[in-house]
Write an enzyme that holds these catalytic residues in place. Structure first.
Site, PDB file in Angstrom:
ATOM      1  N   LYS A 158      15.688 -30.036   2.447  1.00 36.20           N
ATOM      2  CA  LYS A 158      15.858 -30.053   0.980  1.00 36.20           C
ATOM      3  C   LYS A 158      17.031 -29.174   0.543  1.00 36.20           C
ATOM      4  O   LYS A 158      17.901 -29.616  -0.204  1.00 36.20           O
ATOM      5  CB  LYS A 158      14.558 -29.598   0.294  1.00 36.20           C
ATOM      6  CG  LYS A 158      13.394 -30.550   0.565  1.00 36.20           C
ATOM      7  CD  LYS A 158      12.121 -30.127  -0.147  1.00 36.20           C
ATOM      8  CE  LYS A 158      11.573 -28.808   0.331  1.00 36.20           C
ATOM      9  NZ  LYS A 158      11.155 -28.826   1.764  1.00 36.20           N
ATOM     10  N   THR A 159      17.052 -27.937   1.033  1.00 34.62           N
ATOM     11  CA  THR A 159      18.151 -27.037   0.684  1.00 34.62           C
ATOM     12  C   THR A 159      19.481 -27.612   1.192  1.00 34.62           C
ATOM     13  O   THR A 159      20.500 -27.576   0.495  1.00 34.62           O
ATOM     14  CB  THR A 159      17.906 -25.636   1.298  1.00 34.62           C
ATOM     15  OG1 THR A 159      16.665 -25.147   0.785  1.00 34.62           O
ATOM     16  CG2 THR A 159      19.010 -24.668   0.937  1.00 34.62           C
ATOM     17  N   ASP A 198      14.842 -23.899  -5.992  1.00 38.32           N
ATOM     18  CA  ASP A 198      13.903 -24.097  -4.899  1.00 38.32           C
ATOM     19  C   ASP A 198      12.500 -23.794  -5.430  1.00 38.32           C
ATOM     20  O   ASP A 198      12.354 -22.992  -6.356  1.00 38.32           O
ATOM     21  CB  ASP A 198      14.266 -23.131  -3.764  1.00 38.32           C
ATOM     22  CG  ASP A 198      13.893 -23.679  -2.402  1.00 38.32           C
ATOM     23  OD1 ASP A 198      13.249 -24.739  -2.337  1.00 38.32           O
ATOM     24  OD2 ASP A 198      14.258 -23.041  -1.396  1.00 38.32           O
ATOM     25  N   THR A 254       7.741 -28.486  -2.277  1.00 35.68           N
ATOM     26  CA  THR A 254       6.931 -28.984  -1.188  1.00 35.68           C
ATOM     27  C   THR A 254       5.706 -29.697  -1.765  1.00 35.68           C
ATOM     28  O   THR A 254       4.945 -30.300  -1.041  1.00 35.68           O
ATOM     29  CB  THR A 254       6.491 -27.818  -0.281  1.00 35.68           C
ATOM     30  OG1 THR A 254       6.221 -26.701  -1.111  1.00 35.68           O
ATOM     31  CG2 THR A 254       7.595 -27.458   0.681  1.00 35.68           C
ATOM     32  N   ARG A 308      14.346 -27.986  11.399  1.00 34.54           N
ATOM     33  CA  ARG A 308      14.435 -26.524  11.518  1.00 34.54           C
ATOM     34  C   ARG A 308      13.752 -26.039  12.792  1.00 34.54           C
ATOM     35  O   ARG A 308      14.267 -25.187  13.503  1.00 34.54           O
ATOM     36  CB  ARG A 308      13.795 -25.838  10.308  1.00 34.54           C
ATOM     37  CG  ARG A 308      13.775 -24.301  10.477  1.00 34.54           C
ATOM     38  CD  ARG A 308      13.078 -23.599   9.349  1.00 34.54           C
ATOM     39  NE  ARG A 308      13.830 -23.699   8.120  1.00 34.54           N
ATOM     40  CZ  ARG A 308      13.281 -23.903   6.932  1.00 34.54           C
ATOM     41  NH1 ARG A 308      11.979 -24.052   6.816  1.00 34.54           N
ATOM     42  NH2 ARG A 308      14.027 -23.971   5.863  1.00 34.54           N
TER      43      ARG A 308
HETATM   44  N1  LIG Z   1      18.917 -34.260   8.377  1.00 32.51           N
HETATM   45  C1  LIG Z   1      19.300 -33.163   9.039  1.00 32.51           C
HETATM   46  N2  LIG Z   1      20.250 -33.239   9.981  1.00 32.51           N
HETATM   47  C2  LIG Z   1      20.614 -32.146  10.679  1.00 32.51           C
HETATM   48  N3  LIG Z   1      20.087 -30.920  10.485  1.00 32.51           N
HETATM   49  C3  LIG Z   1      19.154 -30.779   9.551  1.00 32.51           C
HETATM   50  C4  LIG Z   1      18.728 -31.886   8.769  1.00 32.51           C
HETATM   51  N4  LIG Z   1      17.792 -31.469   7.912  1.00 32.51           N
HETATM   52  C5  LIG Z   1      17.631 -30.156   8.135  1.00 32.51           C
HETATM   53  N5  LIG Z   1      18.453 -29.734   9.117  1.00 32.51           N
HETATM   54  C6  LIG Z   1      18.515 -28.383   9.670  1.00 32.51           C
HETATM   55  O1  LIG Z   1      17.248 -27.769   9.458  1.00 32.51           O
HETATM   56  C7  LIG Z   1      17.363 -26.524   8.803  1.00 32.51           C
HETATM   57  C8  LIG Z   1      16.336 -26.458   7.703  1.00 32.51           C
HETATM   58  O2  LIG Z   1      16.676 -27.317   6.648  1.00 32.51           O
HETATM   59  P1  LIG Z   1      16.511 -26.864   5.111  1.00 32.51           P
HETATM   60  O3  LIG Z   1      16.716 -25.394   4.995  1.00 32.51           O
HETATM   61  O4  LIG Z   1      17.386 -27.737   4.326  1.00 32.51           O
HETATM   62  O5  LIG Z   1      14.995 -27.229   4.900  1.00 32.51           O
HETATM   63  P2  LIG Z   1      14.138 -27.154   3.534  1.00 32.51           P
HETATM   64  O6  LIG Z   1      13.547 -28.513   3.355  1.00 32.51           O
HETATM   65  O7  LIG Z   1      14.963 -26.597   2.451  1.00 32.51           O
HETATM   66  O8  LIG Z   1      12.975 -26.157   3.931  1.00 32.51           O
HETATM   67  P3  LIG Z   1      12.092 -25.175   2.956  1.00 32.51           P
HETATM   68  O9  LIG Z   1      11.100 -26.047   2.244  1.00 32.51           O
HETATM   69  O10 LIG Z   1      11.421 -24.269   3.949  1.00 32.51           O
HETATM   70  O11 LIG Z   1      13.048 -24.475   2.065  1.00 32.51           O
HETATM   71  C9  LIG Z   1      18.798 -26.445   8.293  1.00 32.51           C
HETATM   72  O12 LIG Z   1      19.348 -25.192   8.625  1.00 32.51           O
HETATM   73  C10 LIG Z   1      19.547 -27.553   8.988  1.00 32.51           C
HETATM   74  O13 LIG Z   1      20.393 -27.020   9.983  1.00 32.51           O
HETATM   75 MG   LIG Z   2      14.834 -24.733   1.506  1.00 28.82          MG
END
Ligand SMILES: Nc1ncnc2c1ncn2[C@@H]1O[C@H](COP(=O)(O)OP(=O)(O)OP(=O)(O)O)[C@@H](O)[C@H]1O
Ligand SMILES: [Mg+2]
Length: 352
Positions: free
Chosen positions: A84-85, A129, A178, A237
């Site tokens: 998401k981030t 977020d 989430t 992640r």
């Molecule tokens: N589609 C993708 N392709 C490659 N790497 C990814 C992808 N999605 C996520 N990642 C990797 O996974 C890590 C976590 O992703 P991210 O921080 O965007 O998750 P999030 O959904 O924001 O999690 P949270 O809900 O905990 O904040 C990132 O550092 C990234 O390197």
């Molecule tokens: Mg995030």
């Protein structure tokens, strides 16, 4: 009755925090955080998997570009660690704009939000977020900002207070949650596009891992990456994190290469099993089976027996257990499936 199992939106998963701690009990060091940042895809083309969300989002962005407008507000939902981030940053990058990052819990007063909104620049992305954790007053201010690009600054107190409207530049709000089920409908409806991220397939995680191994200059065999991909709980992640733990093993006890053997040995050390379940997942399952005869049992009771917050069990462990068909959620509580008993090497009860 405050049992949360009766209130949850069965289609949804939830927040954060605990996921970040997973598999790195000691916490990620500075070097690891730098590596993590380097692995984050910058553009939509580098973003692996989630073909539907990617296509929908690229349409939204292309159309905005073609019209020379800022893209519509975007809501991203899904379990922790799925991107998401990353997508919020990609939106800013693709539009060639800056991004301001904040979170729901950080915005406790409407004034906090007013300060952020009024300092935005034309076309900027505002990423909030955990948007479901914003205060009520801030939420109402956000409605007006999203729709009319305006905030009403209240001056004075009591009957003499007056609202002074303040024009805002056009901006794109990207909200992440989430638990999209927890968002009030008026907020949800103000997003022009909602993307739901789901757990990744092993094949997609394999692509994430080979990209990461390349960036980190690792010598990785395909089978080694496959082994890690299938044990990463469908989560990029976790995949990246396990890759680093396998690299540790390979450097200290192996020949430096990421092989199947290195992956298996390292994941055993870190107590990640063949399905990718970790210690928390397994203790939830074990407790459900051995203490409650497979359920049904309420979420908070279950959480107490594994020594965790109900929220952590619900948001971090459960979505994947449900998705793997090990646990089902019913109005009467959580139930372990036959597959859960089998996975633990236990005999399911008669007729169970
Ligand atoms: N589609 C993708 N392709 C490659 N790497 C990814 C992808 N999605 C996520 N990642 C990797 O996974 C890590 C976590 O992703 P991210 O921080 O965007 O998750 P999030 O959904 O924001 O999690 P949270 O809900 O905990 O904040 C990132 O550092 C990234 O390197
Ligand atoms: Mg995030």
């Amino acid at each position: 009755m405050t049992e949360r199992s009766y209130e949850i939106d069965f289609g949804e998963q939830a927040p954060t925090g605990a996921e970040a701690e997973r598999l790195t009990a000691s916490g990620a060091g500075e070097a690891e955080r730098a590596e993590e940042a380097a692995l984050r895809p910058k553009g939509l083309a580098d973003f692996v998997g989630q073909p539907q969300v990617r296509e929908q989002l690229s349409l939204v962005l292309d159309a905005a570009r073609a019209r020379g407008r800022t893209p519509d507000h975007v809501l991203l939902s899904g379990p922790p660690g799925l991107g998401k981030t990353t997508l919020a940053m990609i939106i800013a990058h693709e539009m060639g704009r800056g991004i301001r990052i904040t979170s729901g819990p950080a915005i406790q007063h409407a004034g906090d939000l007013a300060a952020i909104l009024s300092s935005l620049e034309e076309g900027e992305v505002l990423f909030i977020d955990e948007i479901h954790r914003m205060s009520r007053a801030a939420e109402e201010m956000l409605y007006v900002a999203m729709e009319d690009y305006r905030v009403d600054v209240i001056v004075g107190k009591g009957p003499g207070a007056t609202a002074i409207p303040l024009e805002l530049p056009y901006f794109t709000l990207v909200g992440a949650t989430t638990r999209s089920g927890l968002l009030p409908a008026p907020l949800r409806d103000r997003f022009g596009f909602t993307g739901h991220l789901d757990f990744y397939s092993a094949a997609d995680l394999h692509s994430v891992l080979s990209r990461s191994a390349g960036k980190l200059d690792m010598h990785a065999e395909d089978e080694g990456l496959t082994e890690i991909a299938t044990r990463s709980r469908g989560t990029p992640r976790i995949a990246n994190r396990l890759l680093r733990r396998v690299r540790d093993w390979a450097q200290v006890r192996g020949d430096g290469r990421i092989t199947t053997q290195a992956a298996r040995a390292a994941l055993e050390v870190y107590e990640v099993d063949a399905l990718g379940l970790d210690r928390l997942d397994r203790s939830v399952l074990r407790s459900l089976c051995t203490r409650f005869g497979g359920g049904p049992v309420g979420l908070s009771t279950l959480a107490v027996t594994v020594g965790e917050e109900a929220e952590t069990v619900e948001e971090v462990a459960e979505p994947f257990l449900v998705r793997e068909g090990l646990v089902t959620r019913t109005p009467r509580g959580r139930i372990a499936t036959r597959a859960a008993w089998q996975h633990l090497g236990l005999t399911p009860p008669q007729g169970g």
